[in-house]
Write an enzyme that holds these catalytic residues in place. Structure first.
Site, PDB file in Angstrom:
ATOM      1  N   ASN A  53      -5.996  10.709  -1.185  1.00  0.00           N
ATOM      2  CA  ASN A  53      -6.114   9.534  -2.030  1.00  0.00           C
ATOM      3  C   ASN A  53      -5.628   9.846  -3.448  1.00  0.00           C
ATOM      4  OD1 ASN A  53      -7.423   7.806  -0.030  1.00  0.00           O
ATOM      5  ND2 ASN A  53      -9.188   9.160  -0.280  1.00  0.00           N
ATOM      6  N   HIS A  56     -15.923   1.625   6.662  1.00  0.00           N
ATOM      7  CA  HIS A  56     -15.678   0.324   6.042  1.00  0.00           C
ATOM      8  C   HIS A  56     -16.953  -0.517   6.029  1.00  0.00           C
ATOM      9  CE1 HIS A  56     -11.268   0.693   5.988  1.00  0.00           C
ATOM     10  NE2 HIS A  56     -11.457   1.409   7.083  1.00  0.00           N
ATOM     11  N   ASN A  95     -12.284   5.996   9.480  1.00  0.00           N
ATOM     12  CA  ASN A  95     -12.798   6.070   8.113  1.00  0.00           C
ATOM     13  C   ASN A  95     -13.760   4.896   7.912  1.00  0.00           C
ATOM     14  OD1 ASN A  95     -10.869   4.061   8.121  1.00  0.00           O
ATOM     15  ND2 ASN A  95      -9.806   4.733   6.311  1.00  0.00           N
ATOM     16  N   CYS A 121      -4.703  -2.610   3.279  1.00  0.00           N
ATOM     17  CA  CYS A 121      -5.390  -1.489   3.944  1.00  0.00           C
ATOM     18  C   CYS A 121      -5.403  -1.783   5.433  1.00  0.00           C
ATOM     19  CB  CYS A 121      -6.805  -1.331   3.408  1.00  0.00           C
ATOM     20  SG  CYS A 121      -7.750  -0.027   4.231  1.00  0.00           S
ATOM     21  N   GLY A 122      -4.649  -0.989   6.195  1.00  0.00           N
ATOM     22  CA  GLY A 122      -4.529  -1.228   7.628  1.00  0.00           C
ATOM     23  C   GLY A 122      -5.830  -1.017   8.384  1.00  0.00           C
ATOM     24  N   ASN A 147       0.882  -1.174   0.000  1.00  0.00           N
ATOM     25  CA  ASN A 147       0.000   0.000   0.000  1.00  0.00           C
ATOM     26  C   ASN A 147       0.917   1.221   0.000  1.00  0.00           C
ATOM     27  OD1 ASN A 147      -2.630   1.222   2.270  1.00  0.00           O
ATOM     28  ND2 ASN A 147      -2.309   1.605   0.101  1.00  0.00           N
ATOM     29  N   GLU A 189     -10.574   0.513  -2.032  1.00  0.00           N
ATOM     30  CA  GLU A 189     -10.535   1.745  -1.252  1.00  0.00           C
ATOM     31  C   GLU A 189     -11.166   2.892  -2.036  1.00  0.00           C
ATOM     32  OE1 GLU A 189      -7.279   2.744   1.299  1.00  0.00           O
ATOM     33  OE2 GLU A 189      -6.133   1.003   0.604  1.00  0.00           O
ATOM     34  N   CYS A 207      -5.128   6.202   7.457  1.00  0.00           N
ATOM     35  CA  CYS A 207      -4.586   5.072   6.697  1.00  0.00           C
ATOM     36  C   CYS A 207      -3.649   4.303   7.602  1.00  0.00           C
ATOM     37  CB  CYS A 207      -3.859   5.559   5.445  1.00  0.00           C
ATOM     38  SG  CYS A 207      -3.007   4.240   4.544  1.00  0.00           S
ATOM     39  N   GLY A 218      -8.696  -1.164   7.103  1.00  0.00           N
ATOM     40  CA  GLY A 218      -9.591  -2.208   6.614  1.00  0.00           C
ATOM     41  C   GLY A 218      -9.372  -3.523   7.326  1.00  0.00           C
TER      42      GLY A 218
END
Length: 284
Positions: free
Chosen positions: A62, A162, A160, A220-221, A11, A211, A71, A223
């Site tokens: 992004n 999810h 964020n 994705c951490g 990533n 993402e 992130c 995530g």
């Protein structure tokens, strides 16, 4: 503009030292540098800035230029950058993000950061705070129709948003088609990051991620943290799990007693460079 290319499990982001560089239009710069044909190539741009409330600030954009709240892979690289490049000599630091202040423990080997454990804070489960348009106190294994297909989703915010979707097979799925259906679904007012997850056993999960603003990424951490929380809520796993991503593995623990999620994983420096951004309407 001087920069450092770094990645956490593939990533990848372009990192800029905000103590030394002034970026007038970071949204446009993010789009320019992220282009894998005409730019540097990355999932986005991260500025490492001074902070009045923490040791450092992570300002994240992004690949499409949109601002990101948080992130997990990116913040591990921030920790490696500030230590390896001499901005701190501390192995415990705090980083301000739009998703809140995060606290990080750095493991140093041969003078360089090799591993970072991040206190990701408490998961947010209320639909209106994620946000997801839904009734009730949580969104757990709830049906959603996307592209005429019905899926089951679990909603979690780690700073964020999810949506975690369990599937029997994820390696051969058409994520380029399915991902945007979730990202832009009417039930997600601020769009959504979507994790497509295969259950392996009570200690192991496999996932791919779409993402918002970047498309499919190698890892994705936040995530992975959302997947761990969702898997506990669905009764699938224990509180400590290994999440397998395309770029490698992350160790995630949801300490239910403290209501804290901890993520441990590597951070890697790829190269340093310099790029001329004056030709696109902005500069130092």
């Amino acid at each position: 503009m001087r920069f450092t290319k770094m990645h956490g499990l593939g990533n990848d982001y372009v990192y800029v030292n905000g103590f030394q560089e002034k970026i007038e239009n970071p949204s446009e710069v993010a789009k320019y540098v992220s282009d894998r044909h005409f730019g540097i190539g990355s999932d986005g741009l991260i500025l490492i800035n001074p902070s009045e409330v923490a040791d450092f600030e992570m300002e994240m954009y992004n690949a499409d230029g949109s601002r990101g709240e948080m992130c997990g892979n990116g913040i591990r690289c921030v920790a490696k950058y500030v230590y390896d490049y001499g901005l701190t000599d501390q192995t415990q630091i705090s980083v301000e993000t739009l998703g809140g202040i995060k606290y990080l423990d750095l493991t140093v080997q041969d003078g360089k950061v090799a591993l970072v454990k991040v206190d990701m804070g408490s998961p947010i489960l209320k639909p209106e705070c994620i946000p997801i348009l839904a009734e009730g106190d949580m969104v757990v294994n709830e049906p959603i129709v996307a592209g005429r297909m019905e899926y089951r989703m679990t909603g979690v915010s780690m700073g964020n948003p999810h949506a975690v979707v369990y599937m029997d097979q994820i390696r051969d799925m058409d994520i380029e088609k399915i991902g945007p259906l979730f990202e832009n679904h009417e039930r997600f007012p601020k769009r959504i990051n979507t994790e497509f997850v295969k259950f392996i056993n009570r200690h192991t999960l496999e996932m791919r991620v779409w993402e918002r603003g970047s498309g499919e990424t190698m890892a994705c951490g936040t995530g992975a943290c959302a997947v761990a929380v969702a898997s506990v809520l669905n009764g699938l796993t224990e509180e400590k799990v290994t999440v397998r991503l395309l770029g490698g593995d992350l160790q995630i623990e949801w300490d239910r007693e403290k209501d804290k999620v901890y993520m441990t994983g590597p951070a890697t420096t790829v190269f340093d460079g310099e790029i001329d951004i004056t030709g696109i309407g902005f500069g130092k």
